[in-house]
Design a protein around this motif. Structure first.
Motif, short mmCIF file in Angstrom:
data_model
loop_
_atom_site.label_atom_id
_atom_site.label_comp_id
_atom_site.label_asym_id
_atom_site.label_seq_id
_atom_site.Cartn_x
_atom_site.Cartn_y
_atom_site.Cartn_z
N ARG A 109 0.83 -1.21 0.00
CA ARG A 109 0.00 0.00 0.00
C ARG A 109 0.86 1.25 0.00
NH1 ARG A 109 -4.34 -0.83 4.81
NH2 ARG A 109 -2.39 -0.88 5.96
N HIS A 137 -1.68 -4.47 -4.85
CA HIS A 137 -2.59 -3.32 -4.73
C HIS A 137 -2.81 -2.68 -6.09
CE1 HIS A 137 -2.68 -3.74 -0.41
NE2 HIS A 137 -1.39 -4.04 -0.51
N GLY A 146 2.72 -16.62 -0.56
CA GLY A 146 3.44 -16.80 0.70
C GLY A 146 4.18 -15.55 1.13
N ASN A 151 3.71 -12.42 0.06
CA ASN A 151 2.78 -11.31 0.30
C ASN A 151 2.14 -11.41 1.67
OD1 ASN A 151 1.50 -11.23 -3.15
ND2 ASN A 151 3.38 -10.40 -2.28
N LEU A 152 1.86 -12.63 2.10
CA LEU A 152 1.30 -12.81 3.44
C LEU A 152 2.37 -12.55 4.50
CD1 LEU A 152 -0.74 -16.14 2.88
CD2 LEU A 152 -1.69 -13.84 3.08
N LYS A 153 3.56 -13.14 4.29
CA LYS A 153 4.58 -13.06 5.34
C LYS A 153 5.04 -11.62 5.57
CE LYS A 153 8.68 -15.16 7.15
NZ LYS A 153 9.83 -14.29 6.89
N LEU A 154 5.17 -10.84 4.47
CA LEU A 154 5.59 -9.44 4.61
C LEU A 154 4.40 -8.53 4.91
CD1 LEU A 154 8.22 -9.25 1.71
CD2 LEU A 154 8.62 -9.64 4.15
N ALA A 155 3.21 -9.14 5.11
CA ALA A 155 2.01 -8.37 5.43
C ALA A 155 1.66 -7.37 4.34
CB ALA A 155 2.13 -7.70 6.80
N SER A 156 1.98 -7.72 3.10
CA SER A 156 1.69 -6.81 1.99
C SER A 156 0.21 -6.80 1.66
CB SER A 156 2.47 -7.24 0.74
OG SER A 156 3.84 -7.31 1.02
N GLY A 157 -0.44 -7.95 1.82
CA GLY A 157 -1.86 -8.06 1.49
C GLY A 157 -2.11 -9.25 0.58
N ILE A 158 -3.31 -9.29 -0.01
CA ILE A 158 -3.70 -10.42 -0.86
C ILE A 158 -4.06 -9.87 -2.24
CG2 ILE A 158 -5.39 -12.27 -1.18
CD1 ILE A 158 -5.51 -12.44 1.95
N ILE A 178 -6.39 -19.20 -0.28
CA ILE A 178 -6.67 -17.86 0.26
C ILE A 178 -7.73 -17.11 -0.55
CG2 ILE A 178 -4.53 -17.47 1.53
CD1 ILE A 178 -3.51 -15.79 -0.78
N VAL A 194 -11.19 -15.02 0.87
CA VAL A 194 -11.42 -13.58 0.76
C VAL A 194 -12.59 -13.27 -0.18
CG1 VAL A 194 -9.11 -12.85 1.47
CG2 VAL A 194 -9.57 -13.26 -0.96
N LEU A 220 -10.23 -21.61 5.06
CA LEU A 220 -9.95 -21.03 3.75
C LEU A 220 -10.58 -21.90 2.65
CD1 LEU A 220 -6.14 -20.14 4.16
CD2 LEU A 220 -8.03 -18.53 4.19
N ARG A 251 2.24 -22.86 9.52
CA ARG A 251 2.71 -21.86 8.56
C ARG A 251 1.55 -20.95 8.14
NH1 ARG A 251 3.91 -21.61 2.80
NH2 ARG A 251 5.76 -20.34 2.49
N LEU A 257 1.14 -16.97 8.64
CA LEU A 257 1.11 -16.10 7.45
C LEU A 257 -0.17 -15.28 7.31
CD1 LEU A 257 2.67 -18.40 4.66
CD2 LEU A 257 3.80 -16.59 5.97
N ILE A 258 -1.34 -15.93 7.39
CA ILE A 258 -2.55 -15.20 6.96
C ILE A 258 -2.90 -14.03 7.88
CG2 ILE A 258 -3.64 -17.03 5.61
CD1 ILE A 258 -5.44 -17.64 7.97
N LYS A 270 -0.92 -12.06 9.41
CA LYS A 270 -0.06 -10.93 9.07
C LYS A 270 -0.71 -10.11 7.95
CE LYS A 270 4.56 -12.90 10.02
NZ LYS A 270 4.24 -14.07 10.82
N ALA A 271 -1.16 -10.79 6.91
CA ALA A 271 -1.68 -10.06 5.74
C ALA A 271 -2.98 -9.35 6.07
CB ALA A 271 -1.88 -11.02 4.57
N TYR A 300 -2.21 -6.39 8.10
CA TYR A 300 -1.10 -5.57 7.59
C TYR A 300 -0.01 -5.40 8.64
CZ TYR A 300 -3.75 -4.47 3.38
OH TYR A 300 -4.42 -4.56 2.20
N ASN A 301 0.25 -6.43 9.39
CA ASN A 301 1.25 -6.36 10.45
C ASN A 301 2.19 -7.57 10.37
OD1 ASN A 301 2.77 -6.29 12.77
ND2 ASN A 301 1.01 -6.50 14.17
N PRO A 302 3.44 -7.36 9.94
CA PRO A 302 4.36 -8.49 9.76
C PRO A 302 4.75 -9.18 11.06
CG PRO A 302 5.54 -6.41 9.51
CD PRO A 302 4.07 -6.07 9.62
#
Lengths: 428, 428
Positions: free
Chosen positions: A212, A247, A268, A270-277, A315, A319, B271, B310, B314-315, B317-318, B321-323
């Protein structure tokens, strides 16, 4: 060189594999599915009894040498992670370190049924040499940061990489240009990269709309989304593989569809870095080609395309509140044929006469395969990457009965230990 | 019986395992971590050199015999799936079929490092017998549907199951009452179950707030959310393990926290069935104990707690939006100590003197473990369930060097094939 794979099961359109088949490979292509092969005609025969044959998996976005950062720094804020952990370590990379980090990645990928990768990183000659040795198929790019002092020399390096490696190893190695992202490459630099792409006929691999913050900053600075900005600078006039696209709005998606931008979806990472879906359903609905990727091992932390297939299938159901959102067969397509299209291939990713022979055989004897009503369902939802038994890339076996043929794993252990000490010595 | 596990690594608080240790087991408990053990003192010695020791994983919600429905019906709308696929097949279950379906599940779970399960299903005597034989720890409940003609006899069956099995096998088997869900158990029936729970001191295992539809219908019918309704009928006056809790609001969470309701979070199943993503962060913040589960193999489709760990890490976090949302160590806790609490144990889920000896040893020689800066990070993000090498449950080895000791796998193959034919003969 003629190779025969005997008695394998191949899933049909409904996901159910019912008939044992033989696959004939001539050179680097599938040449026939002979019903009654004359075994004396072949240089090598692989017995596949009871095993499932699938196209090799395509990892459309990764940074292979980042295996060396696996578990070094997790569960951190992005900038803290980059500035205090990843970048200081990356500053110490060299050809030797990247060679062994890449080889570790190829061992892990081949072991898990990945036959193609798409990389953007540094010291790419070493990556290419390691890929040549490992026998894996790969598209490689030099990561280019326009804001960096080496912006010009890196671009030249990428062009040199193309001259030296594109089409090498019987076509296995291809080269792309790797402008890193809109936030590291200003418009003028991107135009320069695009011009080089046009002049030399080189496709582009870039990170787009991952977070974002990236989109917000881009809108603040240029009054446009990253996708609109790329369109504006003409980047989409050449073939582009865009990693992430988490995004993107409807307008962005329309531009991407119109310009034939292909997407590497990395669930994986995108989820781990909390980027989003990423809005994969909308992108696919718009006709955009979407492949799957692991991203680097530092943000995943493994290079396991079975895990990514399962994640992608799971996922997007939740969503969208739609249990049919990405069906098992679609996830497998994304990991094979669609992924191959992302890498620029139109003759890879299916077990089809005349197509390139990247084939994996799967051992279905594990408890997770019982009972087996639908091989595609199990492949996506229940299979384990360790079920992969045999891997053939570009017509050549690189793993048989779980034994790697192109990589000396004892030496790999030794060298990884050695380069890790060099890489981290003195760092906290 | 005294057992010694030699030279294993145990991760410390920071996730880093640096020192080889020995673990002594006396009977079914960890009795010491001797520095210089006298090997002549032990009945059995397991060499753990280079391996990582972790508490066994706890699967807090599953329906074990549903392994037999694996890949039978996927990617379908919930009611279509249940009415046209699962229920017709379930109608054909019997003691023999459930015994072998359960044994298949235990083989898969033990192979992947799961040492405890929590089940709610049918023919539970067979499930208990299979668990007794396999050596796995389990809480079992008879699934109870108040709307079913057998509502009363099933409740009595569940109480009989408790009388017969609770505390059996040296304490490994425990029994719970299994009212299925608010939408299958009307308030009067739930009160009856609660009364039985109070009379016999039996904890309860129930599905709650799994889907939006369930919550909407409950609010329409009773003017309350499922959680509020359960509180209203007094169900939370006894210990309750609630599976799913995907659609719970702040008020629900406050009730659950106050009443000590424990939650089985099933990310893969939620999911896959497009139920949604449970507010695990809010529940944990409120002090609710949250464990992890796979749910049945028909909606997952595997019983792999590494995959669930895992996913859980992971989920969340996304979506937040918090790693740092669920860190690796927290996911491992949920799969071990928190899961054990869900099953009613306060002396299980840690490698601690005096605690129950459910221990798994992990082979770290795979490429996915290289380099290894943090064992907990790798366990959660990069490990593969096949890395599990040795499994000890209640002080007894059930798998050593990847060989199952309590299950005859050749016979299992044979019997699974046989019962699958019986189960599906004549069904489409």
């Amino acid at each position: 060189m003629k190779l025969l794979i005997k008695n394998v099961y191949i899933p049909g359109k409904d996901g159910k594999a019912v008939k044992a088949k033989n696959i004939e490979i001539t050179g680097n292509r599938i040449s026939a599915f002979p019903k009654h092969p004359d075994v004396s005609q072949y240089d090598q025969i692989i017995e596949g009894k009871g095993k499932l044959a699938l196209p090799g998996l395509v990892n459309t976005h990764t940074h292979v040498a980042m295996t060396l950062f696996r578990s070094y720094a997790d569960d951190m804020e992005l900038m803290d992670w980059l500035q205090n952990k990843i970048w200081p370590a990356e500053n110490r990379l060299n050809d030797d370190i990247v060679y062994w980090g890449s080889t570790l990645a190829f061992a892990e990928m081949i072991r898990g049924g990945t036959t193609s990768f798409c990389d953007m990183y540094m010291f790419m000659n070493s990556c290419a040499k390691a890929a040549a040795q490992a026998g894996i198929r790969g598209n490689i790019a030099r990561g280019l940061a326009g804001v960096s002092p080496n912006a010009q020399s890196a671009l030249q390096e990428n062009i040199d990489l193309f001259e030296q490696w594109d089409g090498a190893c019987d076509g296995r190695i291809r080269v792309m240009l790797g402008p890193h992202a809109p936030y590291t490459c200003p418009p003028d630099y991107l135009k320069q990269v695009r011009d080089a792409a046009i002049t030399h006929h080189i496709p582009i691999h870039i990170h787009l709309a991952e977070t974002r913050t990236e989109v917000e900053n881009c809108e603040k600075e240029y009054g446009m989304t990253p996708i609109a900005l790329m369109d504006h600078v003409g980047l989409f006039d050449v073939p582009v593989l865009a990693a992430h696209c988490v995004h993107v709005n409807d307008k962005d998606i329309a531009i991407m569809a119109e310009k034939g931008v292909r997407v590497a979806h990395n669930p994986g990472s995108n989820l781990k870095l909390a980027s989003g879906i990423a809005p994969v359903l909308a992108m696919r609905k718009a006709g955009i080609t979407v492949g799957l990727g692991t991203d680097g091992a530092s943000s995943n932390n493994k290079l396991d395309m079975f895990a990514e297939m399962r994640l992608a299938a799971l996922i997007h159901k939740a969503v969208s509140y739609n249990p049919k959102a990405i069906e098992a067969g679609e996830a497998l397509d994304m990991a094979t044929r669609e992924g191959a299209k992302c890498l620029g291939y139109d003759d890879l990713g299916e077990l089809r006469e005349g197509w390139l022979a990247d084939i994996i055989l799967i051992d279905r004897s594990g408890f997770n395969w019982k009972p087996d009503f639908n091989d595609v369902s199990i492949t996506v939802y229940a299979a384990n990457s360790r079920d992969v038994d045999t891997v053939i890339i570009n017509g050549k076996p690189v793993m048989i009965n779980k034994e790697l043929l192109t990589i000396d794993t004892e030496r790999l252990d030794f060298e990884v230990n050695r380069v890790v000490k060099e890489l981290y010595g003195g760092l906290e």
